[in-house]
Design an enzyme around this catalytic site. Structure first.
Site, short mmCIF file in Angstrom:
data_model
loop_
_atom_site.label_atom_id
_atom_site.label_comp_id
_atom_site.label_asym_id
_atom_site.label_seq_id
_atom_site.Cartn_x
_atom_site.Cartn_y
_atom_site.Cartn_z
N HIS A 21 -6.05 -5.83 -12.23
CA HIS A 21 -5.60 -5.90 -10.82
C HIS A 21 -5.13 -7.34 -10.50
O HIS A 21 -5.76 -8.06 -9.72
CB HIS A 21 -6.78 -5.51 -9.92
CG HIS A 21 -6.44 -5.19 -8.50
ND1 HIS A 21 -5.70 -6.03 -7.70
CD2 HIS A 21 -6.75 -4.12 -7.74
CE1 HIS A 21 -5.59 -5.48 -6.50
NE2 HIS A 21 -6.21 -4.32 -6.49
N GLU A 25 -0.04 -4.68 -11.00
CA GLU A 25 -1.27 -4.33 -11.69
C GLU A 25 -0.97 -3.35 -12.81
O GLU A 25 -0.57 -2.22 -12.55
CB GLU A 25 -2.24 -3.69 -10.68
CG GLU A 25 -2.36 -4.48 -9.39
CD GLU A 25 -2.95 -3.66 -8.23
OE1 GLU A 25 -3.68 -2.68 -8.49
OE2 GLU A 25 -2.68 -4.01 -7.07
C1 BG6 Z 1 -4.71 -1.70 -4.96
C2 BG6 Z 1 -4.60 -0.34 -4.32
O1 BG6 Z 1 -4.77 -1.56 -6.34
O2 BG6 Z 1 -5.92 -2.33 -4.52
C3 BG6 Z 1 -4.68 -0.47 -2.81
O3 BG6 Z 1 -3.38 0.26 -4.70
C4 BG6 Z 1 -5.93 -1.23 -2.40
O4 BG6 Z 1 -4.68 0.83 -2.22
C5 BG6 Z 1 -5.95 -2.56 -3.13
O5 BG6 Z 1 -5.91 -1.43 -0.99
C6 BG6 Z 1 -7.17 -3.43 -2.82
O6 BG6 Z 1 -8.35 -2.73 -3.03
P1 BG6 Z 1 -9.73 -3.39 -2.71
O7 BG6 Z 1 -10.77 -2.35 -3.00
O8 BG6 Z 1 -9.87 -4.60 -3.60
O9 BG6 Z 1 -9.70 -3.81 -1.26
#
Ligand code: BG6
Length: 300
Positions: A163, A268
């Site tokens: 991510h 990501e």
């Molecule tokens: C991304 C998703 O990978 O992560 C989004 O596609 C999400 O939908 C984002 O909002 C952040 O997620 P988190 O759990 O770290 O707030």
């Protein structure tokens, strides 16, 4: 020293040039900084928690065994929180795995005995993860190996995702390239379509999964003709592109300053549209490399 271990993190510097370095927290094995010649490549929120109290808002959090939230309640993965348990677990630092004049690699491991106990109690599966992080003068390679141990009594079904939060100068001047022709799932509109635009641009909240992107496609983050980042990948067919924009940023307590949505974009690389299934004794790997490349147009 090219590898310095602290209580909570590990700092790795290039043997030939200490201004090229990365820092990885033991919590989540999250890379929180990656600098090339002193220049920071990754975005890290000023309010990110680095103390293990919640996943890090920035850097390269690791998503396993589920991407997002599994909505099918008959699937055991539905018990886990959004993005699984790897980013909320302390990983074991396994040490240096290789070094040369112009590269150095370290490894981290995660398995149920050391993973976040509250979360493993919700999802009863055996797994062994080995993460290799290799620094070279112009690249950071992140390689994950997932094994369903031979002693396991069932198949291991999982998603994987790196991510990555990239640092940029201005989201409105930024393009993400080379995804033309991909199948897209828009997570906000809940709709599928084929991307026909030559580049991705940002004018509002953006949350899309580009799927079946071939490994010879590399994705570039470009600011007015200048390539800021290039992402290459292996065995990771899906790319999630995310920017929270104004309203969503306001709702994230660990996202500061609130204007920082202008300074980041997540691209990501993962395997998230389908689950990977490993039988006991089987292994799988996926890999991404953040690197430098000239501007390249790859029509699909
Ligand atoms: C991304 C998703 O990978 O992560 C989004 O596609 C999400 O939908 C984002 O909002 C952040 O997620 P988190 O759990 O770290 O707030």
């Amino acid at each position: 020293m090219p590898v310095t271990e602290y209580d909570d993190k590990v700092l790795v510097t290039l043997p030939s040039d200490a201004s090229t370095q990365f820092t990885v927290l033991k919590y989540g094995a999250t890379v929180v900084s990656y600098k090339t010649k002193g220049h920071e490549n990754l975005f890290l929120s000023q309010a990110a928690k680095l103390d293990g109290s919640k996943p890090v808002r920035g850097g390269i959090p690791l998503v396993f065994p589920v991407f997002g939230k599994e909505s099918d309640e008959s699937n055991p993965l539905s018990k886990l929180p959004q993005h699984g348990l790897a980013r909320n677990s302390y990983w074991e630092f396994l040490g240096e795995s290789s070094s040369a004049d112009d590269s150095i690699a370290i490894q981290f491991g995660l398995y149920p005995d050391i993973a976040n106990a509250e979360l493993t109690s919700l999802w009863d599966n055996d797994f062994t993860l080995v993460l290799t992080l290799e620094l070279s003068p112009n690249s950071l390679r992140t390689h994950i190996e997932v094994e369903n141990p031979i002693k396991s009594s069932k198949d291991l079904k999982f998603n994987w995702l790196f991510h990555t939060y990239f640092q940029i100068d201005d989201i409105e001047d930024t393009f993400v390239t080379n995804l033309t022709g991909s199948n897209v799932y828009d997570q906000l509109m809940k709709s599928d379509y084929i991307d026909k635009f030559p580049v991705i641009q940002f004018t509002e909240e953006f949350d899309k999964i580009y799927s079946n992107v071939k490994d010879d496609i590399f994705t570039q983050i470009v600011d007015r003709g200048e390539v800021l980042h290039t992402l290459k990948k292996k065995q990771l067919p899906d790319l999630v592109v995310w920017n929270p924009w104004i309203e969503k940023s306001k709702g994230m307590a660990d996202f500061e300053p609130k204007s920082a949505y202008q300074k980041m974009v997540c691209v990501e690389a993962g395997h998230v549209k389908d689950y990977i299934t490993l039988k006991p004794g089987q292994k799988w790997f996926g890999e991404q490399t953040l690197c430098e490349e000239a501007l390249t147009y790859q029509a699909i």
